[in-house]
Design a protein around this motif. Sequence first.
Motif, PDB file in Angstrom:
ATOM      1  N   ASP A 183      87.069 -13.512  19.776  1.00  0.00           N
ATOM      2  CA  ASP A 183      86.820 -12.944  18.449  1.00  0.00           C
ATOM      3  C   ASP A 183      85.372 -13.173  18.028  1.00  0.00           C
ATOM      4  O   ASP A 183      84.726 -12.294  17.454  1.00  0.00           O
ATOM      5  N   THR A 184      84.851 -14.368  18.322  1.00  0.00           N
ATOM      6  CA  THR A 184      83.463 -14.689  17.986  1.00  0.00           C
ATOM      7  C   THR A 184      82.499 -13.795  18.771  1.00  0.00           C
ATOM      8  O   THR A 184      81.548 -13.248  18.207  1.00  0.00           O
ATOM      9  N   ILE A 185      82.755 -13.624  20.049  1.00  0.00           N
ATOM     10  CA  ILE A 185      81.913 -12.752  20.883  1.00  0.00           C
ATOM     11  C   ILE A 185      81.950 -11.324  20.339  1.00  0.00           C
ATOM     12  O   ILE A 185      80.913 -10.672  20.213  1.00  0.00           O
ATOM     13  N   SER A 186      83.129 -10.853  20.029  1.00  0.00           N
ATOM     14  CA  SER A 186      83.280  -9.494  19.492  1.00  0.00           C
ATOM     15  C   SER A 186      82.499  -9.328  18.193  1.00  0.00           C
ATOM     16  O   SER A 186      81.824  -8.315  17.981  1.00  0.00           O
ATOM     17  N   GLU A 187      82.580 -10.304  17.327  1.00  0.00           N
ATOM     18  CA  GLU A 187      81.861 -10.244  16.047  1.00  0.00           C
ATOM     19  C   GLU A 187      80.346 -10.250  16.265  1.00  0.00           C
ATOM     20  O   GLU A 187      79.608  -9.510  15.613  1.00  0.00           O
ATOM     21  N   LEU A 188      79.866 -11.057  17.200  1.00  0.00           N
ATOM     22  CA  LEU A 188      78.432 -11.082  17.505  1.00  0.00           C
ATOM     23  C   LEU A 188      77.955  -9.727  18.032  1.00  0.00           C
ATOM     24  O   LEU A 188      76.904  -9.220  17.631  1.00  0.00           O
ATOM     25  N   ILE A 189      78.729  -9.134  18.920  1.00  0.00           N
ATOM     26  CA  ILE A 189      78.369  -7.824  19.471  1.00  0.00           C
ATOM     27  C   ILE A 189      78.328  -6.786  18.359  1.00  0.00           C
ATOM     28  O   ILE A 189      77.422  -5.958  18.284  1.00  0.00           O
ATOM     29  N   ARG A 190      79.331  -6.821  17.467  1.00  0.00           N
ATOM     30  CA  ARG A 190      79.355  -5.873  16.347  1.00  0.00           C
ATOM     31  C   ARG A 190      78.120  -6.027  15.465  1.00  0.00           C
ATOM     32  O   ARG A 190      77.486  -5.051  15.073  1.00  0.00           O
ATOM     33  N   LYS A 191      77.731  -7.262  15.172  1.00  0.00           N
ATOM     34  CA  LYS A 191      76.556  -7.505  14.318  1.00  0.00           C
ATOM     35  C   LYS A 191      75.272  -7.006  14.982  1.00  0.00           C
ATOM     36  O   LYS A 191      74.424  -6.409  14.327  1.00  0.00           O
ATOM     37  N   VAL A 192      75.120  -7.235  16.261  1.00  0.00           N
ATOM     38  CA  VAL A 192      73.937  -6.745  16.979  1.00  0.00           C
ATOM     39  C   VAL A 192      73.928  -5.223  16.966  1.00  0.00           C
ATOM     40  O   VAL A 192      72.904  -4.589  16.683  1.00  0.00           O
ATOM     41  N   GLU A 214      75.307  -3.177  14.794  1.00  0.00           N
ATOM     42  CA  GLU A 214      74.984  -2.700  13.443  1.00  0.00           C
ATOM     43  C   GLU A 214      73.502  -2.879  13.129  1.00  0.00           C
ATOM     44  O   GLU A 214      72.871  -2.003  12.536  1.00  0.00           O
ATOM     45  N   SER A 215      72.928  -4.015  13.513  1.00  0.00           N
ATOM     46  CA  SER A 215      71.529  -4.267  13.194  1.00  0.00           C
ATOM     47  C   SER A 215      70.595  -3.294  13.903  1.00  0.00           C
ATOM     48  O   SER A 215      69.539  -2.934  13.373  1.00  0.00           O
ATOM     49  N   GLU A 216      70.975  -2.838  15.072  1.00  0.00           N
ATOM     50  CA  GLU A 216      70.140  -1.904  15.820  1.00  0.00           C
ATOM     51  C   GLU A 216      70.273  -0.473  15.323  1.00  0.00           C
ATOM     52  O   GLU A 216      69.489   0.388  15.681  1.00  0.00           O
ATOM     53  N   ARG A 217      71.241  -0.184  14.498  1.00  0.00           N
ATOM     54  CA  ARG A 217      71.433   1.160  13.977  1.00  0.00           C
ATOM     55  C   ARG A 217      70.952   1.314  12.545  1.00  0.00           C
ATOM     56  O   ARG A 217      71.004   2.388  11.979  1.00  0.00           O
TER      57      ARG A 217
END
Length: 158
Positions: free
Chosen positions: A141-150, A152-155
């Motif tokens: 879940d933590t890995i998934s959340e980190l990937i989602r944040k990255v 979003e930040s790149e878009r």
Amino acid sequence: MHGRATCASLLMGVVGRSKKEAGVVGAFSIAEKLDRLFRQARAAGRTEPSYMAVAEAIRTDQGVPISHTYIWQLRTGKRDNPTVQHLTALARYFGVPVAYFLDDEQTRRVDGQLELLQTLRDAGVTEIAMRAADVSPRGRDTISELIRKVWESERRPD
């Protein structure tokens, strides 16, 4: 029309375009879209399928009569008014909705998904996924959340 619906006739009824305009839907022609699908197969680490292999698979798996020459003509733009049956068979073969060929918004959406898939392949996401399989559910879940944040930040616009 002799009972055979073509893409141009389908589009003529929907948007009132001429046959020539209907062959080039919006910004992307059928040829360009088909070419991208062939190239995407090659980009996925496989060899690009031959026209003969595509035609044979469509005939065998879908029962739709189509020749390799006709597929080549569609890809190169020598023919630009395929029947709905042929377009549907090609879409099914490449795993995209038939709307991919008819609607530029759908084309952009599918192309974005295909590009993301290629990026994931290129980035070695398979290795990441395999390693994540040995992580606890909370860790995943933590890995998934980190990937989602990255992501979003790149878009975000600058």
